[in-house]
Write a protein that holds these residues in place. Structure first.
Motif, PDB file in Angstrom:
ATOM      1  N   GLY A  50      -6.616  -4.306   9.223  1.00 46.80           N
ATOM      2  CA  GLY A  50      -6.596  -2.849   9.167  1.00 46.80           C
ATOM      3  C   GLY A  50      -7.990  -2.268   9.321  1.00 46.80           C
ATOM      4  O   GLY A  50      -8.989  -2.984   9.434  1.00 46.80           O
ATOM      5  N   HIS A  51      -8.049  -0.954   9.296  1.00 43.89           N
ATOM      6  CA  HIS A  51      -9.318  -0.229   9.463  1.00 43.89           C
ATOM      7  C   HIS A  51      -9.693   0.531   8.201  1.00 43.89           C
ATOM      8  O   HIS A  51     -10.291   1.596   8.261  1.00 43.89           O
ATOM      9  N   GLY A  52      -9.323   0.005   7.050  1.00 47.10           N
ATOM     10  CA  GLY A  52      -9.615   0.711   5.817  1.00 47.10           C
ATOM     11  C   GLY A  52      -8.543   1.733   5.499  1.00 47.10           C
ATOM     12  O   GLY A  52      -7.441   1.731   6.062  1.00 47.10           O
ATOM     13  N   CYS A  53      -8.831   2.641   4.573  1.00 50.56           N
ATOM     14  CA  CYS A  53      -7.874   3.671   4.186  1.00 50.56           C
ATOM     15  C   CYS A  53      -8.582   5.022   4.164  1.00 50.56           C
ATOM     16  O   CYS A  53      -9.810   5.106   4.132  1.00 50.56           O
ATOM     17  N   ARG A  54      -7.782   6.077   4.157  1.00 50.23           N
ATOM     18  CA  ARG A  54      -8.337   7.431   4.174  1.00 50.23           C
ATOM     19  C   ARG A  54      -8.440   8.027   2.772  1.00 50.23           C
ATOM     20  O   ARG A  54      -8.712   9.214   2.621  1.00 50.23           O
ATOM     21  N   ARG A  55      -8.233   7.245   1.750  1.00 49.01           N
ATOM     22  CA  ARG A  55      -8.346   7.729   0.379  1.00 49.01           C
ATOM     23  C   ARG A  55      -9.816   7.952   0.035  1.00 49.01           C
ATOM     24  O   ARG A  55     -10.652   7.065   0.230  1.00 49.01           O
ATOM     25  N   MET A  56     -10.140   9.116  -0.476  1.00 50.34           N
ATOM     26  CA  MET A  56     -11.534   9.461  -0.761  1.00 50.34           C
ATOM     27  C   MET A  56     -12.063   8.754  -2.011  1.00 50.34           C
ATOM     28  O   MET A  56     -13.258   8.529  -2.148  1.00 50.34           O
ATOM     29  N   ASP A 103       0.824  -1.215   0.000  1.00 51.19           N
ATOM     30  CA  ASP A 103       0.000   0.000   0.000  1.00 51.19           C
ATOM     31  C   ASP A 103       0.853   1.258   0.000  1.00 51.19           C
ATOM     32  O   ASP A 103       0.536   2.243  -0.690  1.00 51.19           O
ATOM     33  N   LEU A 104       1.928   1.256   0.783  1.00 55.19           N
ATOM     34  CA  LEU A 104       2.798   2.429   0.817  1.00 55.19           C
ATOM     35  C   LEU A 104       3.509   2.631  -0.522  1.00 55.19           C
ATOM     36  O   LEU A 104       3.716   3.775  -0.955  1.00 55.19           O
ATOM     37  N   THR A 105       3.877   1.542  -1.177  1.00 61.26           N
ATOM     38  CA  THR A 105       4.494   1.664  -2.500  1.00 61.26           C
ATOM     39  C   THR A 105       3.515   2.251  -3.510  1.00 61.26           C
ATOM     40  O   THR A 105       3.869   3.101  -4.329  1.00 61.26           O
ATOM     41  N   THR A 106       2.262   1.810  -3.459  1.00 58.40           N
ATOM     42  CA  THR A 106       1.240   2.360  -4.354  1.00 58.40           C
ATOM     43  C   THR A 106       1.027   3.840  -4.087  1.00 58.40           C
ATOM     44  O   THR A 106       0.940   4.648  -5.017  1.00 58.40           O
ATOM     45  N   ARG A 107       0.932   4.218  -2.821  1.00 58.28           N
ATOM     46  CA  ARG A 107       0.723   5.628  -2.490  1.00 58.28           C
ATOM     47  C   ARG A 107       1.897   6.486  -2.953  1.00 58.28           C
ATOM     48  O   ARG A 107       1.705   7.585  -3.466  1.00 58.28           O
TER      49      ARG A 107
END
Length: 442
Positions: free
Chosen positions: A339-345, A94-98
């Motif tokens: 996890g608890h999901g992501c903050r991406r809108m 996920d961090l690599t994608t971001r």
């Protein structure tokens, strides 16, 4: 048999009970279900409660899976067992994608996002998020289990068995590096790196020999990257042949060995990087901690004739392990960090452009994505009873993921709550039904 946790009316932990006793209390109305995972009942007013028993929480930290076991030191009963699956690899992905999305945004004619890595400094003892999540998972479950059981001590596997240091406490320098420990550590490293099987034919459960990929006769060195494991037949057959000649008819095996020989042992590196930080976090909990070695864990498990699993390794951690462990019928709880999901809108495609509508409300009619629920469908093609994790939609048409797969398009009126979303998913692991007779260590 795995026990059921019990708390009194003041939410104080009491002695865990047999599942049959728990069912009787629930049937008589003297208790109610308090938590589903791990299963816990709360006593109602007037119901008798046994005094809490002192238990020891044992931890076998791992890179991908950590074993947990609650053991009664006096009786040797394993009251509770779990295997905690970490999500470090998912966090890295996920961090690599971001990072790719943010860097791509700076090259387009869109809102400019200035880089911030140039004015950031990592504090001393910094760990990457993928490793830090493993520590948080373990500490979280230590605190949760303390609220459900009377835990008086913790045992944790910290280091491997150091034979050289025990035989010669004053040894150091070159003697230490080239002594007995060198061969012991090298063989253990190779066993983990090559999955305890012959690199050439893939046989398992046979005696394995340390073998040079590039033979010494052809200038090969004793470096770990030039070593592998082979059965006696393959070792004799290869002899002093070059690897490409020996595997001329097996190009896929040749390619795999050449790639795996250079690959580092990432799992061992992850455990080594987090073990001391985890120890400090557990000390802050306020319980006495016993540290054991991997050699002690393996010795305890072998002497008690137990198979190798994460939760049984945890039960065998430390010198405090009872002579006989009662593990018959124990089914470990499989806990997987989600996890608890992501903050991406919005969701984005592979080049970082939005590919979906903005996210809807987090909660829909009291449900949110990640809740564990039961859906009883009374009519239609999807008629049946389903239990699993819920994916909510603002329209009221939910999906539920069960062991058999994902069921889509179920109306919200069919659902009822079982367990609120807490960042983990749960499943029943494989138990140990008929253990062989254990012989106490001599």
């Amino acid at each position: 048999m795995s026990h059921v946790f019990v708390v009194d009316t003041n939410k104080e932990p009491r002695a865990p009970v047999h599942p049959g006793h728990a069912r009787l209390l629930l049937k008589q109305g003297r208790a109610a279900v308090w938590r589903r995972y791990p299963f816990t009942i709360v006593l109602k007013g007037g119901a008798p409660a046994q005094e809490a028993q002192p238990l020891r929480l044992k931890i076998d930290p791992g890179s991908k899976t950590t074993g947990l076991a609650l053991v009664n030191d006096e009786s040797g009963v394993v009251v509770f067992a779990a295997e905690l699956v970490h999500r470090g690899q998912q966090i890295t992905k996920d961090l690599t994608t971001r990072r790719g999305v943010r860097r791509g945004r700076r090259q387009r004619q869109t809102r400019y996002r200035p880089p911030r890595y140039r004015n950031r400094r990592r504090e001393q003892g910094w760990l990457p998020p993928s490793l830090l999540s493993r520590i948080h998972n373990v500490v979280t479950w230590v605190k949760r289990l303390r609220r459900l059981a009377s835990i008086q001590a913790i045992s944790m596997e910290l280091v491997r068995f150091d034979m050289q240091a025990m035989e010669h406490p004053d040894i150091s320098g070159t003697q230490y590096q080239q002594g007995t420990l060198a061969g012991y550590e090298t063989r253990e490293y190779l066993l983990e790196k090559w999955q305890r099987k012959c690199a050439y034919c893939g046989k398992e459960g046979v005696p394995l020999q340390v073998e040079h990929i590039v033979p010494r006769a052809r200038g090969g060195s004793n470096r770990v990257s030039n070593l592998t494991l082979a059965c006696e037949a393959c070792n004799r057959k290869k002899g002093t042949l070059d690897l490409s000649v020996f595997l001329k008819k097996k190009p896929e095996v040749l390619k795999r060995i050449q790639a795996q020989a250079k690959a580092p042992l990432k799992d061992a590196a992850a455990v080594n990087a987090t073990r001391l930080v985890l120890l400090e976090r557990l000390k802050a909990v306020g319980l006495p901690i016993e540290c054991g070695s991997g050699g002690r864990t393996k010795y305890n498990r072998v002497m008690r004739n137990l198979p190798k699993t994460h939760w049984l390794d945890a039960a065998c951690v430390g010198a405090s392990t009872p002579d006989v462990l009662q593990v018959a019928g124990v089914h470990p709880l499989r806990i997987e960090a989600c996890g608890h999901g992501c903050r991406r809108m919005r969701n984005v495609n592979k080049i970082g452009l939005p590919c979906s509508a903005p996210k809807g409300p987090k909660k829909v009619q009291g449900f949110q994505t990640g809740d564990i629920a039961r859906a009883i469908v009374t009519r239609g093609k999807k008629q049946g009873v389903y239990v699993g994790r819920v994916l909510v939609r603002a329209t009221g048409s939910f999906d539920i993921t069960t062991r058999r797969g994902r069921i889509a398009g179920l109306d919200v009126r069919f659902f009822s709550h079982l367990h609120r979303s807490d960042g983990y998913s749960y499943a029943k692991g494989e138990g140990y039904a008929n253990p062989p007779t254990q012989s106490p260590p001599k």
